[in-house]
Design a protein around this motif. Structure first.
Motif, PDB file in Angstrom:
ATOM      1  N   UNK A   7       0.833  -1.209   0.000  1.00  9.22           N
ATOM      2  CA  UNK A   7       0.000   0.000   0.000  1.00  9.22           C
ATOM      3  C   UNK A   7       0.865   1.255   0.000  1.00  9.22           C
ATOM      4  N   UNK A   8       1.940   1.233   0.753  1.00  4.13           N
ATOM      5  CA  UNK A   8       2.845   2.382   0.776  1.00  4.13           C
ATOM      6  C   UNK A   8       3.521   2.544  -0.580  1.00  4.13           C
ATOM      7  N   UNK A   9       4.000   1.433  -1.144  1.00  6.25           N
ATOM      8  CA  UNK A   9       4.645   1.495  -2.460  1.00  6.25           C
ATOM      9  C   UNK A   9       3.663   1.961  -3.532  1.00  6.25           C
ATOM     10  N   UNK A  10       2.427   1.487  -3.477  1.00  9.90           N
ATOM     11  CA  UNK A  10       1.418   1.897  -4.459  1.00  9.90           C
ATOM     12  C   UNK A  10       1.093   3.377  -4.324  1.00  9.90           C
ATOM     13  N   UNK A  11       0.974   3.859  -3.097  1.00 11.85           N
ATOM     14  CA  UNK A  11       0.694   5.278  -2.892  1.00 11.85           C
ATOM     15  C   UNK A  11       1.797   6.163  -3.449  1.00 11.85           C
ATOM     16  N   UNK A  12       3.034   5.785  -3.198  1.00 13.36           N
ATOM     17  CA  UNK A  12       4.164   6.565  -3.711  1.00 13.36           C
ATOM     18  C   UNK A  12       4.225   6.488  -5.232  1.00 13.36           C
ATOM     19  N   UNK A  13       4.052   5.281  -5.791  1.00 18.61           N
ATOM     20  CA  UNK A  13       4.099   5.107  -7.245  1.00 18.61           C
ATOM     21  C   UNK A  13       2.988   5.897  -7.938  1.00 18.61           C
ATOM     22  N   UNK A  27       3.354   8.959 -10.604  1.00 14.10           N
ATOM     23  CA  UNK A  27       2.659   8.936 -11.893  1.00 14.10           C
ATOM     24  C   UNK A  27       1.825  10.194 -12.105  1.00 14.10           C
ATOM     25  N   UNK A  28       1.150  10.643 -11.064  1.00 12.31           N
ATOM     26  CA  UNK A  28       0.354  11.878 -11.182  1.00 12.31           C
ATOM     27  C   UNK A  28       1.271  13.063 -11.476  1.00 12.31           C
ATOM     28  N   UNK A  29       2.419  13.131 -10.807  1.00 11.25           N
ATOM     29  CA  UNK A  29       3.376  14.206 -11.077  1.00 11.25           C
ATOM     30  C   UNK A  29       3.876  14.170 -12.515  1.00 11.25           C
ATOM     31  N   UNK A  30       4.148  12.984 -13.013  1.00 13.45           N
ATOM     32  CA  UNK A  30       4.595  12.840 -14.406  1.00 13.45           C
ATOM     33  C   UNK A  30       3.507  13.291 -15.368  1.00 13.45           C
ATOM     34  N   UNK A  31       2.270  12.903 -15.087  1.00 13.01           N
ATOM     35  CA  UNK A  31       1.161  13.287 -15.972  1.00 13.01           C
ATOM     36  C   UNK A  31       0.925  14.806 -15.950  1.00 13.01           C
ATOM     37  N   UNK A  84       1.203  16.599 -19.489  1.00 16.05           N
ATOM     38  CA  UNK A  84       0.022  17.181 -20.128  1.00 16.05           C
ATOM     39  C   UNK A  84      -0.294  18.592 -19.661  1.00 16.05           C
ATOM     40  N   UNK A  85       0.007  18.899 -18.415  1.00 15.80           N
ATOM     41  CA  UNK A  85      -0.340  20.218 -17.896  1.00 15.80           C
ATOM     42  C   UNK A  85       0.694  21.281 -18.172  1.00 15.80           C
ATOM     43  N   UNK A  86       1.936  20.980 -17.915  1.00 15.98           N
ATOM     44  CA  UNK A  86       2.986  21.980 -18.043  1.00 15.98           C
ATOM     45  C   UNK A  86       3.512  22.047 -19.464  1.00 15.98           C
ATOM     46  N   UNK A 116      -5.076   8.927  -5.773  1.00 15.86           N
ATOM     47  CA  UNK A 116      -3.822   9.321  -5.107  1.00 15.86           C
ATOM     48  C   UNK A 116      -4.025   9.620  -3.629  1.00 15.86           C
ATOM     49  N   UNK A 117      -3.109   9.178  -2.820  1.00 17.93           N
ATOM     50  CA  UNK A 117      -3.027   9.371  -1.374  1.00 17.93           C
ATOM     51  C   UNK A 117      -4.035   8.498  -0.605  1.00 17.93           C
ATOM     52  N   UNK A 118      -5.060   7.961  -1.250  1.00 12.92           N
ATOM     53  CA  UNK A 118      -6.072   7.188  -0.542  1.00 12.92           C
ATOM     54  C   UNK A 118      -5.521   5.868  -0.018  1.00 12.92           C
ATOM     55  N   UNK A 119      -4.486   5.330  -0.639  1.00 13.36           N
ATOM     56  CA  UNK A 119      -3.939   4.056  -0.157  1.00 13.36           C
ATOM     57  C   UNK A 119      -3.337   4.211   1.241  1.00 13.36           C
ATOM     58  N   UNK A 120      -2.813   5.383   1.554  1.00 12.04           N
ATOM     59  CA  UNK A 120      -2.255   5.607   2.894  1.00 12.04           C
ATOM     60  C   UNK A 120      -3.365   5.594   3.951  1.00 12.04           C
TER      61      UNK A 120
END
Length: 158
Positions: free
Chosen positions: A23-29, A33-37, A41-43, A103-107
């Motif tokens: 769960x911790x690894x999934x939350x970080x990953x 991924x959200x930062x990359x997206x 796409x945004x910047x 995002x963040x919900x796994x924590x």
């Protein structure tokens, strides 16, 4: 109604410990991924004057997305293992899978599932409860000073 089968507390706790790391690894990953997206796409994918001449973020995205997918699949498999060991109902498994999508919900989900598991292990019968009852009744209670019968000291000689 038949009595429910007792849970194996040791395997349930071991399964949860594996799930906690996933769960911790999934939350970080997922956050990566959200930062990359956002960068892709945004910047750098918006207005033409913001557009980058390199395909850096496309390359990073195409490399990180499958890694994240594998981490999520491991998260789901370990969540299923924990769900199976705890013998929860199907909606709980759907909730476990849902925790890894936002995002963040796994924590927060990991903390919720930990308290749920502790409550279920306290409320429901476990194999360790039945083992402890069989062993204690056979020998009887021991006195605080180490003798077999309470009230008799080693000096009494009885």
């Amino acid at each position: 109604m038949p009595t429910p089968r007792p849970l194996d507390e040791v395997t349930a706790r071991a399964s949860f410990a594996r799930f906690r790391w996933a769960a911790i690894a999934e939350g970080i990953a997922l956050l990566i991924l959200v930062g990359i997206m956002i960068m892709r796409y945004g910047v750098y994918g918006g207005d033409p004057w913001w557009n980058s001449t390199s395909d850096l973020w496309s390359t990073i995205s195409s490399r990180w997305s499958p890694i994240h997918g594998v981490i999520y699949m491991i998260y789901v498999i370990l969540g299923f293992d924990m769900w199976n060991k705890m013998r929860w109902k199907l909606p709980r498994m759907v909730l476990i899978m849902f925790f890894g999508v936002i995002p963040v919900l796994s924590f927060f989900g990991e903390r919720f599932l930990h308290s749920s598991m502790e409550e279920d292990l306290r409320r429901r019968p476990t194999l360790q409860d039945t083992d402890g009852q069989d062993g204690a009744g056979a020998a009887g209670p021991a006195a605080p000073d180490g003798t077999d019968t309470p009230g008799q000291s080693p000096a009494d000689g009885k």
